[in-house]
Design a protein around this motif. Sequence first.
Motif, PDB file in Angstrom:
ATOM      1  N   ALA A 154      30.895 -13.098 -26.532  1.00  0.00           N
ATOM      2  CA  ALA A 154      31.749 -14.175 -27.039  1.00  0.00           C
ATOM      3  C   ALA A 154      32.883 -13.672 -27.934  1.00  0.00           C
ATOM      4  O   ALA A 154      34.042 -14.084 -27.775  1.00  0.00           O
ATOM      5  CB  ALA A 154      30.885 -15.171 -27.813  1.00  0.00           C
ATOM      6  N   PHE A 270      18.967 -20.023 -20.299  1.00  0.00           N
ATOM      7  CA  PHE A 270      20.380 -20.066 -20.712  1.00  0.00           C
ATOM      8  C   PHE A 270      20.519 -21.093 -21.835  1.00  0.00           C
ATOM      9  O   PHE A 270      19.574 -21.823 -22.130  1.00  0.00           O
ATOM     10  CB  PHE A 270      21.279 -20.524 -19.565  1.00  0.00           C
ATOM     11  CG  PHE A 270      21.094 -19.773 -18.272  1.00  0.00           C
ATOM     12  CD1 PHE A 270      21.029 -18.390 -18.244  1.00  0.00           C
ATOM     13  CD2 PHE A 270      21.018 -20.461 -17.062  1.00  0.00           C
ATOM     14  CE1 PHE A 270      20.875 -17.711 -17.057  1.00  0.00           C
ATOM     15  CE2 PHE A 270      20.862 -19.786 -15.861  1.00  0.00           C
ATOM     16  CZ  PHE A 270      20.792 -18.410 -15.854  1.00  0.00           C
ATOM     17  N   PHE A 305      25.140 -17.625 -20.225  1.00  0.00           N
ATOM     18  CA  PHE A 305      24.133 -17.272 -19.218  1.00  0.00           C
ATOM     19  C   PHE A 305      23.769 -15.799 -19.376  1.00  0.00           C
ATOM     20  O   PHE A 305      24.663 -14.958 -19.470  1.00  0.00           O
ATOM     21  CB  PHE A 305      24.692 -17.423 -17.798  1.00  0.00           C
ATOM     22  CG  PHE A 305      25.207 -18.776 -17.418  1.00  0.00           C
ATOM     23  CD1 PHE A 305      26.386 -19.270 -17.933  1.00  0.00           C
ATOM     24  CD2 PHE A 305      24.517 -19.549 -16.491  1.00  0.00           C
ATOM     25  CE1 PHE A 305      26.881 -20.513 -17.558  1.00  0.00           C
ATOM     26  CE2 PHE A 305      25.001 -20.797 -16.106  1.00  0.00           C
ATOM     27  CZ  PHE A 305      26.187 -21.278 -16.648  1.00  0.00           C
ATOM     28  N   GLY A 306      22.496 -15.474 -19.377  1.00  0.00           N
ATOM     29  CA  GLY A 306      22.077 -14.074 -19.359  1.00  0.00           C
ATOM     30  C   GLY A 306      21.899 -13.653 -17.905  1.00  0.00           C
ATOM     31  O   GLY A 306      21.178 -14.306 -17.154  1.00  0.00           O
TER      32      GLY A 306
HETATM   33  N1  GAP Z   1      27.171 -16.072 -27.395  1.00  0.00           N
HETATM   34  C1  GAP Z   1      25.978 -16.830 -27.566  1.00  0.00           C
HETATM   35  C2  GAP Z   1      24.757 -16.032 -27.398  1.00  0.00           C
HETATM   36  O1  GAP Z   1      24.792 -14.810 -27.331  1.00  0.00           O
HETATM   37  P1  GAP Z   1      22.157 -16.239 -27.166  1.00  0.00           P
HETATM   38  O2  GAP Z   1      21.311 -17.437 -26.896  1.00  0.00           O
HETATM   39  O3  GAP Z   1      21.778 -15.356 -28.290  1.00  0.00           O
HETATM   40  O4  GAP Z   1      23.635 -16.788 -27.339  1.00  0.00           O
HETATM   41  C3  GAP Z   1      22.776 -15.893 -24.670  1.00  0.00           C
HETATM   42  O5  GAP Z   1      22.240 -15.358 -25.852  1.00  0.00           O
HETATM   43  C4  GAP Z   1      21.921 -15.562 -23.456  1.00  0.00           C
HETATM   44  O6  GAP Z   1      21.771 -14.144 -23.349  1.00  0.00           O
HETATM   45  C5  GAP Z   1      20.506 -16.111 -23.533  1.00  0.00           C
HETATM   46  O7  GAP Z   1      20.444 -17.450 -23.102  1.00  0.00           O
HETATM   47  C6  GAP Z   1      19.776 -15.174 -22.595  1.00  0.00           C
HETATM   48  O8  GAP Z   1      19.958 -15.593 -21.249  1.00  0.00           O
HETATM   49  C7  GAP Z   1      20.497 -13.860 -22.799  1.00  0.00           C
HETATM   50  N2  GAP Z   1      19.768 -12.973 -23.730  1.00  0.00           N
HETATM   51  C8  GAP Z   1      19.741 -13.032 -25.076  1.00  0.00           C
HETATM   52  N3  GAP Z   1      18.986 -12.061 -25.590  1.00  0.00           N
HETATM   53  C9  GAP Z   1      18.507 -11.346 -24.544  1.00  0.00           C
HETATM   54  C10 GAP Z   1      17.665 -10.190 -24.427  1.00  0.00           C
HETATM   55  N4  GAP Z   1      17.191  -9.559 -25.498  1.00  0.00           N
HETATM   56  N5  GAP Z   1      17.387  -9.741 -23.186  1.00  0.00           N
HETATM   57  C11 GAP Z   1      17.876 -10.349 -22.084  1.00  0.00           C
HETATM   58  N6  GAP Z   1      18.676 -11.422 -22.150  1.00  0.00           N
HETATM   59  C12 GAP Z   1      19.009 -11.929 -23.351  1.00  0.00           C
END
Ligand code: GAP
Length: 437
Positions: A154, A270, A305-306
């Motif tokens: 972001a 997400f 979205f991850g």
């Molecule tokens: N910019 C907003 C943000 O980063 P977040 O909910 O912390 O928000 C977004 O992360 C998405 O990234 C999550 O919904 C998830 O899909 C993915 N994500 C976050 N941490 C992760 C991790 N340690 N391993 C894999 N995917 C991850």
Amino acid sequence: MKKEKNTEENNLMEKIVSLCKRRGFIFQGSEIYGGLAGTFDWGHFGVALKNNIKQAWWKRFVDGRRDMYGVDAAILMRQEVWQKSGHVAGFADPMVECDKCKKKFRADQLEDTKKCADCGGKLGAVMKFNMMFATKVGASDDSSATSYLRPETAQGMFVNFKNTVDAFHPRLPFGMAQIGKAFRNEITPRDFLFRAREFEQMEIEYFTREGDWEKYFEYWKDEMLEWMEEVGIDMAKVHELEVPKEDRAHYSSRTVDFEFDFPFGKKELFGIAYRTDFDLKNHELDYVDEEESKKITPHVIEPTFGVDRAVLAILLSAYAEDEKEGEVRSFLKFKPSIAPVICAVSPLLKNKPELVEYANTKVYAPLKAEFGRVAWDDNGNIGKRYRRQDEIGTPFCIVVDFDTLTDNSVTVRDRDTGKQERVKVADLRNYIKEKIN
Ligand code: GAP
């Protein structure tokens, strides 16, 4: 992977992890040296699957719209970015350490915060652990050289807000979109791709006037749900969660998580956040609103979205088992649009030069040129080839046999039903195109 109570669901994760390794999708990072927790290396079919997912996202949300601007920002950014964004001060998880074995745990994931689950030792006081990976830029060692691997994509968009406005003069509402790596020094990486230390995000920052935020929050929620369905996520397993204030990120005034029924529990897949004008204000950025003839700070809706969690949810949604010819077969029911291989081409017998020649020049080469993701498979008997392609999730297996040499037709076998039909070689291109769409 840690053993959980529910064996059937645990078995499912083990089957997926093992299939991913066996078929060349995903491997443990640094595996030959014992593995590096929370990192993964992607093999041929994993990269293809991941690329197809990212392309489907970019096609829908960037290429398919007039109000979206793509970005690919540097992963390393000046430390001021992370100070202003609030990550230096606030991007931390609660951590406890065992006095005896020195193992560290995330405090909010423990049932017992006093006793070590591994050795029974006493757990210490809860500390805050900042999850950003710090590094030094250049040869200097002082604190001004500190930089961080970005924990979210972001900020790469917020710091390019002015560049985007100056270059393209967009009118509100408009968005910026980015796909890229993010890094978090997770205390306890776990559950395969779910909680990794290095992963990818696909994020949108959608800028609106303050009065419109609720309308666009709802709009983007629907868009997210439609995309999930488009790429083959089992929607019966997706649930919306209104995240309570105390669990929201420091920048969010409203967050809705889309949770998925993973075998290890209902967990965030997400999310969508209303980031207000928090980031643009902190970076001292504004926008001249021609409609209102004044400077304003736009408000932000962020659908995030991850990529890795998307891959995991798609794998879990696609995994199936049935019985074929008295044997249990496992297969991946990927949608043709995202399957790593769209079709495999085989000569019925690999020691018959006339079949090999026909299959190669008249079937494989033109399909490969058109679709790219076409496999040549002449290894083992036809049954073995089908089983292998089923596990890769290949929707169609095309076989060139002796009849082909006279009737210019091939057998096309459907992955899910096992049914076979004869298709004219001249019609194959359109046949597959229709299935992809
Ligand atoms: N910019 C907003 C943000 O980063 P977040 O909910 O912390 O928000 C977004 O992360 C998405 O990234 C999550 O919904 C998830 O899909 C993915 N994500 C976050 N941490 C992760 C991790 N340690 N391993 C894999 N995917 C991850």
